[in-house]
Design an enzyme around this catalytic site. Structure first.
Site, short mmCIF file in Angstrom:
data_model
loop_
_atom_site.label_atom_id
_atom_site.label_comp_id
_atom_site.label_asym_id
_atom_site.label_seq_id
_atom_site.Cartn_x
_atom_site.Cartn_y
_atom_site.Cartn_z
N GLN A 50 37.23 38.84 43.93
CA GLN A 50 36.90 38.08 42.33
C GLN A 50 37.79 36.56 42.65
O GLN A 50 37.65 35.86 42.04
CB GLN A 50 37.24 39.28 41.49
CG GLN A 50 37.07 38.14 40.18
CD GLN A 50 36.20 38.43 39.61
OE1 GLN A 50 34.83 38.20 39.80
NE2 GLN A 50 36.21 36.98 38.99
N ASP B 201 40.04 40.48 30.83
CA ASP B 201 39.16 41.13 31.57
C ASP B 201 38.82 42.46 30.36
O ASP B 201 39.36 43.10 29.29
CB ASP B 201 39.98 42.15 32.93
CG ASP B 201 38.85 43.13 33.82
OD1 ASP B 201 37.81 43.14 33.33
OD2 ASP B 201 38.97 43.67 34.51
N CYS C 221 36.23 38.00 34.27
CA CYS C 221 35.12 38.28 35.67
C CYS C 221 34.01 38.72 35.90
O CYS C 221 32.59 38.58 36.66
CB CYS C 221 36.17 39.04 37.09
SG CYS C 221 36.09 41.16 35.95
N HIS D 253 40.94 43.96 43.62
CA HIS D 253 39.71 42.73 43.79
C HIS D 253 39.73 41.43 43.98
O HIS D 253 39.95 40.54 43.02
CB HIS D 253 38.81 42.88 42.01
CG HIS D 253 38.05 42.97 42.09
ND1 HIS D 253 37.25 42.46 43.09
CD2 HIS D 253 37.18 42.04 40.72
CE1 HIS D 253 36.25 42.40 42.42
NE2 HIS D 253 35.96 42.42 41.44
N ARG E 50 31.56 33.41 43.16
CA ARG E 50 31.65 34.71 43.76
C ARG E 50 30.75 34.43 44.87
O ARG E 50 31.12 34.68 46.64
CB ARG E 50 31.08 35.79 43.26
CG ARG E 50 32.55 36.37 41.85
CD ARG E 50 33.45 36.69 42.09
NE ARG E 50 33.33 37.73 43.25
CZ ARG E 50 32.93 39.20 42.83
NH1 ARG E 50 33.11 39.43 42.11
NH2 ARG E 50 33.11 40.31 43.77
N ARG F 206 33.08 49.49 47.73
CA ARG F 206 33.86 49.24 45.79
C ARG F 206 34.48 50.29 45.89
O ARG F 206 32.83 51.50 46.00
CB ARG F 206 32.79 48.75 45.34
CG ARG F 206 32.67 48.89 44.10
CD ARG F 206 32.06 47.88 42.99
NE ARG F 206 32.74 46.66 42.56
CZ ARG F 206 32.31 46.08 41.82
NH1 ARG F 206 31.23 46.02 40.70
NH2 ARG F 206 32.93 44.88 41.82
#
Ligand code: CP
Ligand code: NVA
Length: 310
Positions: free
Chosen positions: A137, A229, A269, A134, A297, A107
């Protein structure tokens, strides 16, 4: 249906790295693995290194637990505690870690950083979020939509907010599975043009439609899935105040949701800022599937790790 064989050893930096068939295979695998409760031994003796340059709850824990549930092990490597932070080159770090672990999850900020890691590493590199993508996700999001709505093809999905990482991966995901995706964002916060152009090419094969508009009410009309988001992503904290004003018309609230399909679902998310991008009434209301999405996830991570590593 593809088999694991075709995914072994591959990197996963963007959704675009996988074909439609491979994504469908991963979603099928994730659904199968979700049914299995015990600890498997498919990744016995395998180790995942996880480098984090940004904070994380879901990504860190779901990857770590996924390795454990598949019989393997995960190592959390905080970027500030390894020599990377003191200037050790990415290429040296990647070469060394390739000799210790079986895969790396990273990340970071700039997407070019993870590309450099992937080029220098001789093991699979998985994107756990960059400023522009991402993908892990969005695999979980696709699984959640499929479970909730029974299909992905022709599903009418609207994303409200910044045209950055989650939106980009969603655009790529939508194009692969034939969705009708609308991105509703303020002027100046549109998704990357190249990502849209590539997705439009893919969409020609799958029948997907991708549109970017600025009118949030128009975007909400008939939507079966509403996603949002945070307005200021990690690394953009200093812009928080100005973004609150710019993004206010894109808040997912009761007035907006009246325009959606009666049985719409709400997704995020997480982490969420209640009262900013979404009101409490929506995120904690009956249409919200945020915790199923977060749980997925884990199942998607298991499918991904099993496919890349076993
Ligand atoms: N959605 C997501 O990636 O959450 P974390 O930042 O907690 O990993
Ligand atoms: N867009 C958000 C996603 C967090 C999971 C960020 O980059 O901070």
């Amino acid at each position: 249906m593809k088999t694991n064989q075709e995914l072994v050893g591959r990197d996963f930096l963007t959704i675009d790295d996988f074909s439609t068939e491979e994504i469908e295979f991963l979603l099928y695998e994730a659904a199968e693995l979700k049914k299995q409760k015990g600890i498997l031994d498919v990744l016995k003796g395998k180790v995942l290194g996880m480098i984090f340059e940004k904070a994380s709850t879901r990504t860190r824990v779901s990857f770590e637990v996924a390795m454990l549930k598949l019989g393997g092990h995960a190592l959390f490597l905080s970027a500030k505690d390894i020599q990377l932070a003191r200037g050790e080159p990415i290429e040296d770090t990647a070469e060394v870690l390739s000799r210790y672990v079986d895969a790396l999850m990273i990340r970071t900020f700039d997407h070019r950083t993870i590309k450099r890691f992937a080029e220098a590493a001789s093991i699979p590199v998985i994107n756990g979020l960059t400023d522009t993508h991402h993908p892990a996700q969005v695999l979980a999001d696709l699984l959640t939509m499929k479970e909730q709505k029974g299909r992905l093809k022709d599903l009418k999905v609207t994303y409200f907010g910044d045209g950055n990482n989650v939106a980009h991966s969603l655009i790529e995901g939508a194009s692969k599975v034939g969705m009708n995706l609308t991105i509703a964002c303020p002027v100046g916060y549109e998704p990357d043009n190249q990502i849209i152009t590539n997705a439009e090419q893919t969409a020609k094969q799958t029948g997907a439609t991708i549109q970017v508009i600025h009118d949030s009410i128009e975007a909400a009309k008939g939507a079966e899935v509403l996603i949002t988001d945070v307005w200021a992503s990690m690394g953009q904290e200093k812009q928080q105040k100005e973004r609150i004003n710019v993004f206010a018309p894109y808040q997912v609230n009761e007035d907006l949701c009246k325009f959606a399909s009666d049985d719409y679902i709400f997704m995020h998310c997480l982490p969420a800022h209640r009262g900013e991008e979404v009101t409490e009434t929506i995120i904690d209301g009956p249409h919200s599937v945020i915790f199923q999405e977060a749980e997925n996830r884990l199942h998607v991570q298991k499918a991904l790790l099993k496919s890349l590593l076993s």
